[in-house]
Design a protein around this motif. Structure first.
Motif, PDB file in Angstrom:
ATOM      1  N   THR A   1     -12.988  18.268  31.751  1.00 33.68           N
ATOM      2  CA  THR A   1     -13.578  17.291  32.929  1.00 33.68           C
ATOM      3  C   THR A   1     -13.747  15.713  32.387  1.00 33.68           C
ATOM      4  O   THR A   1     -14.907  16.327  30.764  1.00 33.68           O
TER       5      THR A   1
ATOM      6  N   TRP B   1     -15.477  12.254  33.293  1.00 33.45           N
ATOM      7  CA  TRP B   1     -16.147  11.558  34.733  1.00 33.45           C
ATOM      8  C   TRP B   1     -15.902  10.270  33.981  1.00 33.45           C
ATOM      9  O   TRP B   1     -16.914   9.479  32.807  1.00 33.45           O
TER      10      TRP B   1
ATOM     11  N   PRO C   1     -20.460  18.561  33.296  1.00 33.20           N
ATOM     12  CA  PRO C   1     -18.594  18.314  32.930  1.00 33.20           C
ATOM     13  C   PRO C   1     -18.386  17.427  31.148  1.00 33.20           C
ATOM     14  O   PRO C   1     -19.866  17.652  30.521  1.00 33.20           O
TER      15      PRO C   1
END
Length: 418
Positions: free
Chosen positions: A38, A40, A91
């Motif tokens: 993940t 950002w 993340p």
């Protein structure tokens, strides 16, 4: 933004526990199946098309890693990152402003990537991007992309004044600026509180805004070198009609330049698009060059803004996260980003990606001598009150430079030692 965080692993105080938090089971080559990374990414950093192309290419070369890019809004991002670093479910990769790395690293929640520098060929990173990501000799932030200010000039004004080429030294710069002050034009528009520009002049003289002293920082606007930088700023600012008590936002820089009487101003190249939108008649009339330094051997120092990529200590897929960072910061996608987004790549050796774009070439030349603000976790607090701006206005309106510099330096020191 002030970061106060105790990492879940750090409180254990054990080497074995620290190792467990970056588990080797997260190896992207593991046979345990695909790992979901993940990331950002900040809004408008890159286009959706760029992300889509990257993800497709990355998937083809990393079959055991899937990438989930989550776009974040700038509003409130500091608090959101702080919370993520303090959580057990952060993340895996986060984009942060290059001057924010020190704030987040001070929390203990950001992974030290020093051992990856050689693999990433970090010796070629732009200094203004690499330095903010390096705290106490450790590399926490990996440079992603850069943007910095250059001098933007009217080619027709230069031609009318008989100026055949941009200046290479400060002396040449002031001489031609005086020459441009004719026919109702102002040789340069420079607001009195453009402190990023002042920082470049101070760095050129061998000074700094603040320096590390023991475990903290001390404001240094009152050193002879910093005062010399302010003296040059004062000389240059007086050659135009810029306000002495405001920055480039008040009045709006593009609005001022679009009126047509400004021969030079300092901004990122993309500002020209705003000027041309306000006054289409000026389209194609602008050129670019790096702010000259004291000598012709290199351009003047400039503040380098941009983004770094970090990996939280709480990431569950640190090895896979590194593979994402390595791809984003490698040659293929750095050059693609430069052409797509008009950014300066993270390495000086990638400058050929900017060939043919005059504004980006000037920006890359300036970035080669780029610098950043002091690497203190508290520097954001300095910018919030910004005594540098008040100091600049005081000097430009006739107050004693040494006295005002001392006041500003003391204010900076007090903030940095909180």
């Amino acid at each position: 933004m002030k970061i106060r965080f105790v990492a879940g692993c750090a409180v254990l105080g054990l080497t074995a526990a620290l190792s467990a938090c970056s588990s080797s089971s997260d190896d992207p080559k593991s046979a345990d199946g695909p790992q979901k990374v993940t990331m950002w990414m900040m809004k408008d950093s890159v286009t959706d098309d760029y992300v889509a192309r990257f993800k497709k290419d990355f998937a083809a070369t990393h079959e055991n890693i899937t990438l989930d890019v989550q776009v974040q809004e700038w509003d409130g991002i500091g608090e959101k990152i702080t919370a993520a670093l303090a959580s057990n479910d952060a993340p895996d990769v986060i984009e942060v402003g290059n001057t924010q790395v020190a704030q987040y690293a001070s929390s203990g929640g950001v992974k030290d990537l020093s051992e990856k520098k050689a693999d990433l060929k970090g010796e070629d990173w732009l200094p203004g991007l690499a330095e903010p990501g390096r705290i106490d000799g450790k590399q926490f932030g990996i440079p992603w992309y850069a943007a910095n200010r250059v001098v933007i000039y009217r080619k027709d004004h230069f031609a009318k004044a008989g100026i055949k080429a941009p200046p290479k030294t400060r002396e040449e710069w002031t001489a031609l600026t005086k020459k441009l002050n004719s026919g109702g034009n102002q040789g340069i528009y420079l607001p009195g509180q453009t402190w990023y520009t002042l920082a470049g002049f101070i760095w050129d003289e061998g000074g700094d805004l603040a320096v590390k002293e023991g475990e903290s920082y001390k404001g240094t606007l009152d050193t002879p070198e910093a005062l010399a930088g302010m003296e040059f700023y004062k000389e240059l600012q007086a050659l135009g009609k810029g306000p002495k008590d405001s920055d480039e936002a008040k009045p709006n820089l593009a609005d001022v330049v679009s009126k047509g009487d400004v021969s030079q101003y300092i901004a990122v190249p993309g500002n020209v698009k705003l000027v041309e939108e306000a006054n289409p008649g000026l389209k194609g009339k602008f050129g670019y060059f790096p702010a000259p330094g004291p000598s012709a051997d290199k351009p003047g120092a400039s503040f380098t803004g941009g983004s770094d990529l970090i990996i939280p200590e709480a990431s569950r897929h640190q090895d896979a996260a590194y593979e994402v960072i390595k791809a984003f910061t490698g040659e293929k996608w750095q050059k693609d980003m430069a052409k797509t987004m008009s950014y300066v790549p993270n390495k000086t050796s990638f400058a050929d990606a900017l060939t043919g774009n005059e504004g980006l070439e000037a920006m890359a030349a300036a970035a080669a001598n780029g610098r950043a603000t002091p690497n203190s976790p508290e520097w954001a607090a300095v910018e919030a009150t910004n005594p540098i701006k008040g100091y600049m206005t005081a000097v430009l309106t006739g107050k004693d430079p040494a006295t005002e510099a001392k006041k500003a330096s003391e204010s900076i020191t007090k903030t940095l030692r909180k």
